[in-house]
Structure formats: C-alpha cells, structure tokens
Design an enzyme around this catalytic site. Sequence first.
Site: not given
Length: 354
Positions: A154, A27, A31, A40, A77
């Site tokens: 998921y 990552r 963020r 973003r 992703d």
Amino acid sequence: MSPLKNDRFLRALLRQPVDVTPVWMMRQAGRYLPEYRATRQQAGDFMALCKNPQLACEVTLQPLERYPLDAAILFSDILTVPDAMGLGLYFETGEGPRFKKTVKTEADVVALPIPNAEKDLDYVINAVKTIRGALNGRVPLIGFSGSPWTLATYMIEGGSSKDFRAAKNMMYQQPQVLHMLLDKLAVSIIDYLNAQIRAGAQAVQIFDSWGGALSAAAYQEFSLAYMKKIIDGLIKEHDGRKVPVILFTKGGGLWLESMATTGADALGLDWTIDIGAARQRVGSKVALQGNMDPSVLYGSPQRIRDEVAHILAGFGHGEGHVMNLGHGIDQHTSPEHAGAFINAVHELSAKYHQ
C-alpha cells in the site's frame, strides 16, 4: 481485569481441550450489520470511527450483542501504522484506502519515522483499553496488525493494487530498499502489537493479505522472514496467560509447513485449501483457523450448516481448530445467515470434542 468467562478461543489456539469449536468472523464488526452502518454514519467517516475509542468500542461489541461469538476483535484498520509514519491515509468512496504520500526511493524509506505506538497510535491503544473494560471478561479480545509486506504494498503503490507492479518493481530492481522498508515496518509492528497486548489484547493476528501474490522464494524472503521477526519480538505472556499469535496469509496454503516454523501458535487458512489436508501437513505444530468461503453465507441456512458440517468433519476429532471464514465477511451478507453459521458451529462441533 475481569477473569474470562469464555476462554475456549484461547484454549483452542493453544490446542487445549474445549467443549465446542470456538468461532469468530474476520470483519465481524462491519457493513453487513445495520447497527454498524448507523454508528459509522454518526462518526462521519471510517477513519473518524477508528479514531474515536468509544465508537470503536461500540462497533466491536455490536456483533457480540447479536451472536454467541467466542472472541471480539479490535475495530481498527491495517493501515494505521503507515498513517502514523506520516503518509496521510484517507479513504475514497468506492475506491478503498489511499495515501497522500508514497514510498518510491531509498531516500523515502530513510525519511520514514518509526512510530511510537503509545503516542502516535494512542487512539488504537485507548480503543483496546476501552473495549477490554467493556467486555468485562465476556470473551477474549484479539488485537492485530497488517504484515510488513502487505503494508509495504500500500505504501509503495499509494493504495490498493491488482498487480503490485510498483512493489514488485522495487523488489526486483532495488531489493535492498524494500528490505530496509520491511525491517522498519517489522520494528514498528512489534512495538504496536506489544502496546496492544499491554493494553489488554489477549491474542494477536498478523494479516498478510497480499502474501499470496508472491512467488514461493519471494514469500520466504520478503514476507515470512519479517513475520517471524515480529513473532520473535512479541510479549509471550501477559496477565499470567500466554498471548497466542495467529498468522494469516491469504493465498498462503502452499507454504503452511514453513509458516508453522515461525513460532506462531495458529495459522489462518483461506478457503482454497482443504482443512483436513492442512492438518495432516502441519501435524501438532500449530492450531488452524478457518476456513469457510464467505460466499457460502449467500446460501440458505441449510446450505451453510452443510458447509460447516463438512469443514468440522474435515478437521476431525481433537483440539486446535478455531472456526472462521477464509477471509472477511462480505458487506452484502444477511445478518441472519451469519447467525446461522455461528449457531451451526456450536451445535455441530460438540461431538468432535468428547
């Protein structure tokens, strides 16, 4: 394609000599970086950012502008494959990923198409090509996918889960249905990763984020077997160079010996295992990647250096170590502390490679 100016990451994965231990962060485009948050916002939302190859390239390169990292990782992703199977991926603010449709029955699994990566996931493949061109040989590019078991959780739960109740219900009530789903996912992921490799990914990582939620026997049957199938189906060489595979099971420290028999070139370690003990257990079969607790980055730069020194000493002399965090960098991390981590790895590791 331009020749690689810095190939120590690829060399370490193949346990070849390097001058210093290479480092990247899971990552690393994310963020915690203000420039990422700005891009973003410009994109509108997370999936719009993933689906725009130019912006995906921009955020992939942002951490490399700040830090002397030894690899770039494709910005995407893990849930792109189930999305391409028609489940309708979306993100709820503060809730994480969600699917509009879930997979609950044998009929649901039978109805799932196997996507064609070049066509149905062309935005990812175009991002790989764009990033590889923009890197211009600076460092290698890592492609990736989620593991079949992780993606299946998921798809069955409809999003994130704490206890995987629906997925484990299927595992123990209808194992044949889960096997059918995992097999479809494995076939899809082989095509997806091979398309990334053909587009320019120079190493690939399989993220088995939820393998650690399984029992030892269930891990072998429902996760590891399908990751082995994927590794067996991957392109082994491209552009005249071996394409290494990293297998990362979070919570998988109990099963390193069997993970090392899959054909993977390297195993990713989370922070719950001592890297020296892991090296003793797998010997010279595979390289190791990891494994600093991302929370150490909340500490002072000196505390971070101390932890880096501890992990490097734990692995010891010789080749086959890629420094990384034991999971993704947290969004609340100071960018300066991430820099302290990366610099410490390069400064403190040279003596282990003489």
